[in-house]
Design a protein around this motif. Structure first.
Motif, PDB file in Angstrom:
ATOM      1  N   LEU B  56       0.823  -1.209   0.000  1.00 59.23           N
ATOM      2  CA  LEU B  56       0.000   0.000   0.000  1.00 59.23           C
ATOM      3  C   LEU B  56       0.853   1.253   0.000  1.00 59.23           C
ATOM      4  CD1 LEU B  56      -2.898  -0.987   2.415  1.00 59.23           C
ATOM      5  CD2 LEU B  56      -3.006  -0.582  -0.064  1.00 59.23           C
ATOM      6  N   LYS B  57       1.909   1.193   0.783  1.00 54.23           N
ATOM      7  CA  LYS B  57       2.803   2.350   0.827  1.00 54.23           C
ATOM      8  C   LYS B  57       3.373   2.640  -0.545  1.00 54.23           C
ATOM      9  CE  LYS B  57       4.328   1.900   5.589  1.00 54.23           C
ATOM     10  NZ  LYS B  57       5.292   1.092   6.348  1.00 54.23           N
ATOM     11  N   ARG B  58       3.766   1.566  -1.228  1.00 54.50           N
ATOM     12  CA  ARG B  58       4.346   1.771  -2.554  1.00 54.50           C
ATOM     13  C   ARG B  58       3.295   2.299  -3.518  1.00 54.50           C
ATOM     14  NH1 ARG B  58       9.031   0.387  -3.793  1.00 54.50           N
ATOM     15  NH2 ARG B  58       8.577  -0.124  -5.956  1.00 54.50           N
ATOM     16  N   LEU B  59       2.053   1.876  -3.345  1.00 54.11           N
ATOM     17  CA  LEU B  59       0.975   2.367  -4.183  1.00 54.11           C
ATOM     18  C   LEU B  59       0.822   3.868  -3.973  1.00 54.11           C
ATOM     19  CD1 LEU B  59      -1.146   1.241  -6.126  1.00 54.11           C
ATOM     20  CD2 LEU B  59      -2.726   1.113  -4.207  1.00 54.11           C
ATOM     21  N   VAL B  60       0.873   4.256  -2.710  1.00 57.13           N
ATOM     22  CA  VAL B  60       0.694   5.661  -2.361  1.00 57.13           C
ATOM     23  C   VAL B  60       1.849   6.506  -2.879  1.00 57.13           C
ATOM     24  CG1 VAL B  60       0.674   7.248  -0.396  1.00 57.13           C
ATOM     25  CG2 VAL B  60      -0.800   5.237  -0.391  1.00 57.13           C
ATOM     26  N   GLN B 103      13.602  10.575  -4.457  1.00 55.49           N
ATOM     27  CA  GLN B 103      12.249  10.929  -4.904  1.00 55.49           C
ATOM     28  C   GLN B 103      11.623   9.723  -5.605  1.00 55.49           C
ATOM     29  OE1 GLN B 103       9.751  13.819  -5.349  1.00 55.49           O
ATOM     30  NE2 GLN B 103      10.739  14.735  -7.114  1.00 55.49           N
ATOM     31  N   ALA B 104      10.383   9.407  -5.265  1.00 59.16           N
ATOM     32  CA  ALA B 104       9.685   8.299  -5.925  1.00 59.16           C
ATOM     33  C   ALA B 104       9.743   8.554  -7.427  1.00 59.16           C
ATOM     34  CB  ALA B 104       8.244   8.244  -5.454  1.00 59.16           C
ATOM     35  N   GLY B 105      10.067   7.558  -8.178  1.00 56.93           N
ATOM     36  CA  GLY B 105      10.177   7.734  -9.620  1.00 56.93           C
ATOM     37  C   GLY B 105      11.615   7.851 -10.066  1.00 56.93           C
ATOM     38  N   SER B 132       4.765  14.801  -6.759  1.00 62.28           N
ATOM     39  CA  SER B 132       5.022  13.497  -6.169  1.00 62.28           C
ATOM     40  C   SER B 132       6.193  13.586  -5.202  1.00 62.28           C
ATOM     41  CB  SER B 132       5.313  12.472  -7.256  1.00 62.28           C
ATOM     42  OG  SER B 132       6.417  12.887  -8.024  1.00 62.28           O
ATOM     43  N   MET B 133       5.981  14.353  -4.164  1.00 65.57           N
ATOM     44  CA  MET B 133       7.035  14.543  -3.171  1.00 65.57           C
ATOM     45  C   MET B 133       7.017  13.413  -2.167  1.00 65.57           C
ATOM     46  SD  MET B 133       8.890  17.286  -3.515  1.00 65.57           S
ATOM     47  CE  MET B 133       9.269  17.961  -1.902  1.00 65.57           C
ATOM     48  N   PHE B 134       7.134  12.216  -2.678  1.00 67.79           N
ATOM     49  CA  PHE B 134       7.206  11.064  -1.796  1.00 67.79           C
ATOM     50  C   PHE B 134       8.594  10.485  -1.947  1.00 67.79           C
ATOM     51  CE2 PHE B 134       2.826  11.630  -2.996  1.00 67.79           C
ATOM     52  CZ  PHE B 134       2.215  11.678  -1.767  1.00 67.79           C
ATOM     53  N   ASP B 164      13.396  23.628  -6.930  1.00 67.29           N
ATOM     54  CA  ASP B 164      12.012  23.481  -7.375  1.00 67.29           C
ATOM     55  C   ASP B 164      11.602  22.023  -7.176  1.00 67.29           C
ATOM     56  OD1 ASP B 164       9.610  24.288  -8.485  1.00 67.29           O
ATOM     57  OD2 ASP B 164      10.204  23.688 -10.487  1.00 67.29           O
ATOM     58  N   THR B 165      10.379  21.808  -6.704  1.00 72.18           N
ATOM     59  CA  THR B 165       9.982  20.455  -6.301  1.00 72.18           C
ATOM     60  C   THR B 165      10.112  19.437  -7.429  1.00 72.18           C
ATOM     61  OG1 THR B 165       7.708  21.137  -6.684  1.00 72.18           O
ATOM     62  CG2 THR B 165       8.453  21.096  -4.412  1.00 72.18           C
ATOM     63  N   GLY B 166       9.888  19.851  -8.661  1.00 68.85           N
ATOM     64  CA  GLY B 166       9.971  18.919  -9.782  1.00 68.85           C
ATOM     65  C   GLY B 166      11.385  18.579 -10.198  1.00 68.85           C
ATOM     66  N   HIS B 167      12.379  19.170  -9.542  1.00 68.50           N
ATOM     67  CA  HIS B 167      13.771  18.981  -9.958  1.00 68.50           C
ATOM     68  C   HIS B 167      14.596  18.170  -8.965  1.00 68.50           C
ATOM     69  CE1 HIS B 167      13.941  21.605 -13.553  1.00 68.50           C
ATOM     70  NE2 HIS B 167      12.955  22.228 -12.962  1.00 68.50           N
ATOM     71  N   ILE B 168      13.968  17.665  -7.894  1.00 72.51           N
ATOM     72  CA  ILE B 168      14.749  16.938  -6.887  1.00 72.51           C
ATOM     73  C   ILE B 168      14.833  15.460  -7.264  1.00 72.51           C
ATOM     74  CG2 ILE B 168      14.998  16.373  -4.450  1.00 72.51           C
ATOM     75  CD1 ILE B 168      12.914  18.696  -3.998  1.00 72.51           C
ATOM     76  N   VAL B 169      16.038  14.934  -7.259  1.00 70.48           N
ATOM     77  CA  VAL B 169      16.250  13.515  -7.524  1.00 70.48           C
ATOM     78  C   VAL B 169      16.465  12.771  -6.201  1.00 70.48           C
ATOM     79  CG1 VAL B 169      17.830  11.847  -8.554  1.00 70.48           C
ATOM     80  CG2 VAL B 169      17.151  13.859  -9.849  1.00 70.48           C
ATOM     81  N   ALA B 170      17.376  13.268  -5.419  1.00 74.91           N
ATOM     82  CA  ALA B 170      17.708  12.606  -4.155  1.00 74.91           C
ATOM     83  C   ALA B 170      18.449  13.590  -3.252  1.00 74.91           C
ATOM     84  CB  ALA B 170      18.585  11.384  -4.411  1.00 74.91           C
TER      85      ALA B 170
END
Lengths: 220, 227
Positions: B56-60, B103-105, B132-134, B164-170
């Motif tokens: 479930l966590k991975r789904l989220v 970052q997920a993804g 997707s800030m997970f 910027d939130t869309g630019h974070i890898v790790a």
């Protein structure tokens, strides 16, 4: 101000190192990272009416961001366009350069952004009714989807629609069929842009509309 | 285990050479090619720790629900991993340093000696960012493979830095972060199109991706047919 273009040609982005008191202006959403103590202020892109004109006519954002270094030492901001591809810098010294909608990324404060009527032929070429002009003193960064080809034209040159990125203002643009009616449609080239004059043009090696045309039949 | 990243930066792939009996864990769907004798086991979480909650966590977190574990039984073998978006990959060696938040993804693969935890993030913070800030928290020792949309560049944070939130890898867990506004005011941040950004505080490294998949989607989206 020191700037470098990194990641070129596939994933070009711009590192701008601002000295104390310096400002760089960038299109909406161009900032990828920056020093936390830089000041970022959104302003209309060339005043209220200028911003409206550029947003609705020139395909640019209504607001631009001003990044200012109010600290006492050098600070970095990194800027990037929305698509992968290459980025170039041009330095203006009183001259003017024309950019296709969406190509503008950033500029220094001495650069004026304007919108000019490009004519119905430009709209036919899927390049908008208006063109964005940059003029004044300073640096401009612009980019495209794909690589950037520079071509010195003397006389006539033909560019496929949607591949033209930038050109010098004296160049005349005309829209026409690529060949005869049959070969233009069957050959997939459709309309092309005929460029006349003596000066520099910049072409992108890919186009987003080309990618979309490829993707669309595969979506369901 | 040997990792070689090829075709950088545009079309990166990771070739993982395994000794007999060695295993590598990867994001479901990342495998491009592999040796014929490779044994694949699919779980919903790290091997031997599979649970409904883990799934479930991975789904989220927006990652696909499954992890694949590739084991080279009966001799050495190799697996090649790729990702959907064009861009770079990076091998990171986990060791005595701080945990790595990915970052997920951006997660591609990791050695079994690296532990994965999806439960680290407070939801309030994550949902509020609108992206997707997970995060997947990686600890332990061994190699990790991470991918990006575009080029990867590291920033050594010493104090505060905004990404910027869309630019974070790790980023290294030694850094704190807060989701905040990019400009001086909220109005300015939203009008300027930057919206929410991540402010990293402390000392450590954050890896950024040069390009933002969301921005590319915004550029391409209007040209795609609606369905």
């Amino acid at each position: 101000m020191q700037s470098t273009i990194e990641g070129a040609p596939a994933f070009a982005y711009i590192n701008v190192d601002l000295e104390p008191g310096e400002t760089v202006i960038a299109e909406s959403d161009a900032m990828s990272s920056m020093a936390a103590d830089l000041d970022m202020v959104a302003k209309f892109n060339g005043g209220f009416f200028g911003g409206l004109a550029k947003a609705f006519l020139g395909g640019e954002s209504l607001f631009v961001n001003h990044f200012t270094n109010n600290t006492s030492s050098t600070r970095r901001v990194s800027l990037v366009q929305g698509t992968p591809g290459n980025t170039r810098q041009i330095d203006l010294n009183g001259n003017t350069f024309c950019l296709q909608p969406g190509a503008y990324i950033a500029s220094t404060p001495g650069v004026n952004l304007g919108v000019k009527w490009a004519g119905f032929k430009s709209w036919f070429a899927k390049e908008g009714l208006f063109k964005l002009t940059v003029s004044g003193q300073g640096s401009v960064w612009y980019g495209a989807y794909g690589g950037l080809l520079e071509k010195e034209v003397d006389g006539e040159y033909i560019v496929d629609t949607s591949h033209l990125v930038a050109y010098e203002p004296q160049m005349q643009l005309k829209i026409q069929l690529a060949g005869g009616l049959f070969s233009s449609l069957a050959g997939g080239e459709g309309f092309v842009t005929r460029i006349e004059g003596k000066g520099k043009i910049i072409i992108q090696t890919r186009s987003l509309s080309g990618l979309a045309d490829w993707l669309n039949p595969r979506l369901w | 285990m040997q990792i070689e990243i090829t075709h950088q930066p545009g079309n990166s792939a990771a070739r993982v050479s395994l000794q007999a009996g060695e295993t590598i864990t990867a994001e479901g769907g990342a495998m491009i090619a592999m040796s014929g004798h490779m044994q694949v086991e699919t779980t919903t979480h790290k091997r031997d720790k599979g649970s409904i909650m883990g799934a479930l966590k991975r789904l989220v977190t927006g990652e696909s629900l499954f992890l694949n574990h590739f084991t080279s039984n009966g001799g050495p073998g190799e697996v090649i991993f790729g990702t959907a978006l064009t861009g770079d990959m990076m091998e990171f060696q986990m060791g005595s340093g701080p945990a790595l938040m990915v970052q997920a993804g951006s997660y591609v693969a990791s050695a079994p000696s690296v532990d994965m935890d999806m439960s680290w993030q407070g939801f309030g913070k994550a949902l509020f960012s609108g992206e997707s800030m997970f995060w997947i928290k990686l600890t332990g020792t061994g190699p990790v493979i991470i991918n990006s949309f575009g080029a990867i560049y590291p920033i050594q944070v010493n104090g505060e830095y905004i990404v910027d939130t869309g630019h974070i890898v790790a980023f290294e867990e030694s850094l704190n972060f807060e989701i905040t506004k990019a400009g001086k005011s909220w109005m300015s941040s939203f009008l300027g199109g930057e919206g929410m950004v991540c402010k990293f505080i402390g000392q450590g490294t954050v890896w950024c991706q040069s390009h933002n998949a969301g921005s590319f989607g915004t550029a391409l989206g209007p040209s795609l047919k609606s369905h």
